[in-house]
Design a protein around this motif. Sequence first.
Motif, PDB file in Angstrom:
ATOM      1  N   PHE A  87       0.868  -1.173   0.000  1.00 41.23           N
ATOM      2  CA  PHE A  87       0.000   0.000   0.000  1.00 41.23           C
ATOM      3  C   PHE A  87       0.905   1.223   0.000  1.00 41.23           C
ATOM      4  CE2 PHE A  87      -2.544  -3.279   2.027  1.00 41.23           C
ATOM      5  CZ  PHE A  87      -3.754  -3.144   1.363  1.00 41.23           C
ATOM      6  N   SER A  88       0.621   2.159  -0.884  1.00 37.95           N
ATOM      7  CA  SER A  88       1.438   3.371  -0.910  1.00 37.95           C
ATOM      8  C   SER A  88       0.547   4.588  -1.084  1.00 37.95           C
ATOM      9  CB  SER A  88       2.474   3.302  -2.032  1.00 37.95           C
ATOM     10  OG  SER A  88       1.827   3.257  -3.280  1.00 37.95           O
ATOM     11  N   ASP A  89       1.038   5.712  -0.607  1.00 32.35           N
ATOM     12  CA  ASP A  89       0.319   6.968  -0.698  1.00 32.35           C
ATOM     13  C   ASP A  89       1.355   8.075  -0.817  1.00 32.35           C
ATOM     14  OD1 ASP A  89      -1.723   8.830  -0.679  1.00 32.35           O
ATOM     15  OD2 ASP A  89      -1.748   8.983   1.493  1.00 32.35           O
ATOM     16  N   ALA A  90       1.135   8.977  -1.742  1.00 31.98           N
ATOM     17  CA  ALA A  90       2.062  10.092  -1.926  1.00 31.98           C
ATOM     18  C   ALA A  90       1.275  11.387  -1.933  1.00 31.98           C
ATOM     19  CB  ALA A  90       2.819   9.934  -3.247  1.00 31.98           C
ATOM     20  N   SER A  91       1.878  12.416  -1.399  1.00 29.69           N
ATOM     21  CA  SER A  91       1.251  13.735  -1.398  1.00 29.69           C
ATOM     22  C   SER A  91       2.306  14.765  -1.772  1.00 29.69           C
ATOM     23  CB  SER A  91       0.676  14.045  -0.014  1.00 29.69           C
ATOM     24  OG  SER A  91       1.721  14.234   0.915  1.00 29.69           O
ATOM     25  N   LEU A  92       1.937  16.011  -1.685  1.00 26.08           N
ATOM     26  CA  LEU A  92       2.901  17.064  -1.988  1.00 26.08           C
ATOM     27  C   LEU A  92       4.027  17.108  -0.964  1.00 26.08           C
ATOM     28  CD1 LEU A  92       0.449  19.918  -3.023  1.00 26.08           C
ATOM     29  CD2 LEU A  92       1.852  18.493  -4.525  1.00 26.08           C
ATOM     30  N   ASN A  93       3.800  16.580   0.214  1.00 27.80           N
ATOM     31  CA  ASN A  93       4.794  16.675   1.279  1.00 27.80           C
ATOM     32  C   ASN A  93       5.458  15.364   1.656  1.00 27.80           C
ATOM     33  OD1 ASN A  93       4.359  19.443   1.683  1.00 27.80           O
ATOM     34  ND2 ASN A  93       2.526  18.986   2.852  1.00 27.80           N
ATOM     35  N   GLY A  94       4.956  14.237   1.169  1.00 26.69           N
ATOM     36  CA  GLY A  94       5.552  12.996   1.633  1.00 26.69           C
ATOM     37  C   GLY A  94       5.135  11.778   0.847  1.00 26.69           C
ATOM     38  N   LEU A  95       5.710  10.649   1.246  1.00 26.29           N
ATOM     39  CA  LEU A  95       5.459   9.369   0.615  1.00 26.29           C
ATOM     40  C   LEU A  95       5.380   8.336   1.725  1.00 26.29           C
ATOM     41  CD1 LEU A  95       5.475   7.486  -1.942  1.00 26.29           C
ATOM     42  CD2 LEU A  95       7.940   7.373  -1.639  1.00 26.29           C
ATOM     43  N   GLY A  96       4.400   7.468   1.669  1.00 33.56           N
ATOM     44  CA  GLY A  96       4.275   6.415   2.657  1.00 33.56           C
ATOM     45  C   GLY A  96       3.990   5.086   1.993  1.00 33.56           C
ATOM     46  N   CYS A  97       4.606   4.028   2.485  1.00 35.72           N
ATOM     47  CA  CYS A  97       4.404   2.682   1.941  1.00 35.72           C
ATOM     48  C   CYS A  97       4.324   1.684   3.096  1.00 35.72           C
ATOM     49  CB  CYS A  97       5.561   2.278   1.045  1.00 35.72           C
ATOM     50  SG  CYS A  97       5.741   3.293  -0.405  1.00 35.72           S
ATOM     51  N   VAL A  98       3.460   0.689   2.941  1.00 35.39           N
ATOM     52  CA  VAL A  98       3.330  -0.383   3.926  1.00 35.39           C
ATOM     53  C   VAL A  98       3.386  -1.705   3.173  1.00 35.39           C
ATOM     54  CG1 VAL A  98       1.877  -1.424   5.702  1.00 35.39           C
ATOM     55  CG2 VAL A  98       1.881   1.050   5.415  1.00 35.39           C
ATOM     56  N   LEU A  99       4.257  -2.595   3.627  1.00 35.47           N
ATOM     57  CA  LEU A  99       4.375  -3.933   3.060  1.00 35.47           C
ATOM     58  C   LEU A  99       3.633  -4.875   3.996  1.00 35.47           C
ATOM     59  CD1 LEU A  99       5.686  -5.852   0.965  1.00 35.47           C
ATOM     60  CD2 LEU A  99       7.603  -6.057   2.555  1.00 35.47           C
ATOM     61  N   MET A 100       2.622  -5.597   3.442  1.00 34.33           N
ATOM     62  CA  MET A 100       1.795  -6.471   4.273  1.00 34.33           C
ATOM     63  C   MET A 100       1.786  -7.885   3.717  1.00 34.33           C
ATOM     64  SD  MET A 100      -1.405  -4.008   5.217  1.00 34.33           S
ATOM     65  CE  MET A 100      -1.873  -4.966   6.645  1.00 34.33           C
ATOM     66  N   GLN A 101       1.561  -8.820   4.626  1.00 32.31           N
ATOM     67  CA  GLN A 101       1.433 -10.222   4.252  1.00 32.31           C
ATOM     68  C   GLN A 101       0.382 -10.827   5.174  1.00 32.31           C
ATOM     69  OE1 GLN A 101       4.721 -13.014   5.057  1.00 32.31           O
ATOM     70  NE2 GLN A 101       4.761 -13.339   2.844  1.00 32.31           N
ATOM     71  N   GLU A 102      -0.644 -11.417   4.599  1.00 26.26           N
ATOM     72  CA  GLU A 102      -1.755 -12.001   5.352  1.00 26.26           C
ATOM     73  C   GLU A 102      -2.369 -10.977   6.310  1.00 26.26           C
ATOM     74  OE1 GLU A 102       0.050 -15.481   7.124  1.00 26.26           O
ATOM     75  OE2 GLU A 102      -0.506 -16.694   5.387  1.00 26.26           O
ATOM     76  N   SER A 103      -2.577  -9.767   5.827  1.00 26.89           N
ATOM     77  CA  SER A 103      -3.183  -8.657   6.582  1.00 26.89           C
ATOM     78  C   SER A 103      -2.371  -8.225   7.802  1.00 26.89           C
ATOM     79  CB  SER A 103      -4.608  -9.005   7.022  1.00 26.89           C
ATOM     80  OG  SER A 103      -5.406  -9.248   5.891  1.00 26.89           O
ATOM     81  N   LYS A 104      -1.086  -8.535   7.829  1.00 31.27           N
ATOM     82  CA  LYS A 104      -0.205  -8.123   8.923  1.00 31.27           C
ATOM     83  C   LYS A 104       0.934  -7.283   8.357  1.00 31.27           C
ATOM     84  CE  LYS A 104      -1.302 -12.134  11.679  1.00 31.27           C
ATOM     85  NZ  LYS A 104      -0.858 -13.418  12.175  1.00 31.27           N
ATOM     86  N   VAL A 105       1.326  -6.256   9.104  1.00 35.63           N
ATOM     87  CA  VAL A 105       2.382  -5.352   8.654  1.00 35.63           C
ATOM     88  C   VAL A 105       3.740  -6.017   8.803  1.00 35.63           C
ATOM     89  CG1 VAL A 105       3.479  -3.120   9.032  1.00 35.63           C
ATOM     90  CG2 VAL A 105       1.022  -3.319   9.259  1.00 35.63           C
ATOM     91  N   ILE A 106       4.492  -6.044   7.686  1.00 33.28           N
ATOM     92  CA  ILE A 106       5.841  -6.598   7.683  1.00 33.28           C
ATOM     93  C   ILE A 106       6.848  -5.466   7.816  1.00 33.28           C
ATOM     94  CG2 ILE A 106       7.513  -7.944   6.355  1.00 33.28           C
ATOM     95  CD1 ILE A 106       5.024  -9.531   7.218  1.00 33.28           C
ATOM     96  N   ALA A 107       6.647  -4.391   7.045  1.00 29.29           N
ATOM     97  CA  ALA A 107       7.561  -3.247   7.079  1.00 29.29           C
ATOM     98  C   ALA A 107       6.796  -2.022   6.580  1.00 29.29           C
ATOM     99  CB  ALA A 107       8.770  -3.504   6.181  1.00 29.29           C
ATOM    100  N   TYR A 108       7.331  -0.863   6.926  1.00 33.34           N
ATOM    101  CA  TYR A 108       6.718   0.378   6.466  1.00 33.34           C
ATOM    102  C   TYR A 108       7.803   1.460   6.359  1.00 33.34           C
ATOM    103  CZ  TYR A 108       6.922   1.733  11.352  1.00 33.34           C
ATOM    104  OH  TYR A 108       7.353   2.012  12.603  1.00 33.34           O
TER     105      TYR A 108
END
Length: 111
Positions: A87-108
Amino acid sequence: MLQTLRDKQLFAKFSKCEFWLLRGWIFGTYCFSRRSFLGLAGYYRRFKDVKFEWSKKCQQSFEQLKALPTEVPILVQRKSGKEFVIFSDASLNGLGCVLMQESKVIAYASR
């Protein structure tokens, strides 16, 4: 992550991105961070008749808030052979990404 974005023909504007930074948000060190934090504190101060003072208890709470997202209850180990979702989201001020596996957060990562 960048290869996955490229494969899906999604592109980041690198002039608005910073990757692999080693420093964090330390209160009082960076002018922008200080203004941002004090602006937020000033906003909430409107709702109380209490003068805002940075105490030892405030510093302890701040350090705990910074540490919580990296501790064991939140992040889990990846499982080999299982599918990943990004999942990723970018805006004028930043960028965010979340790596998930089986609905659990692995890294962000966010910036």
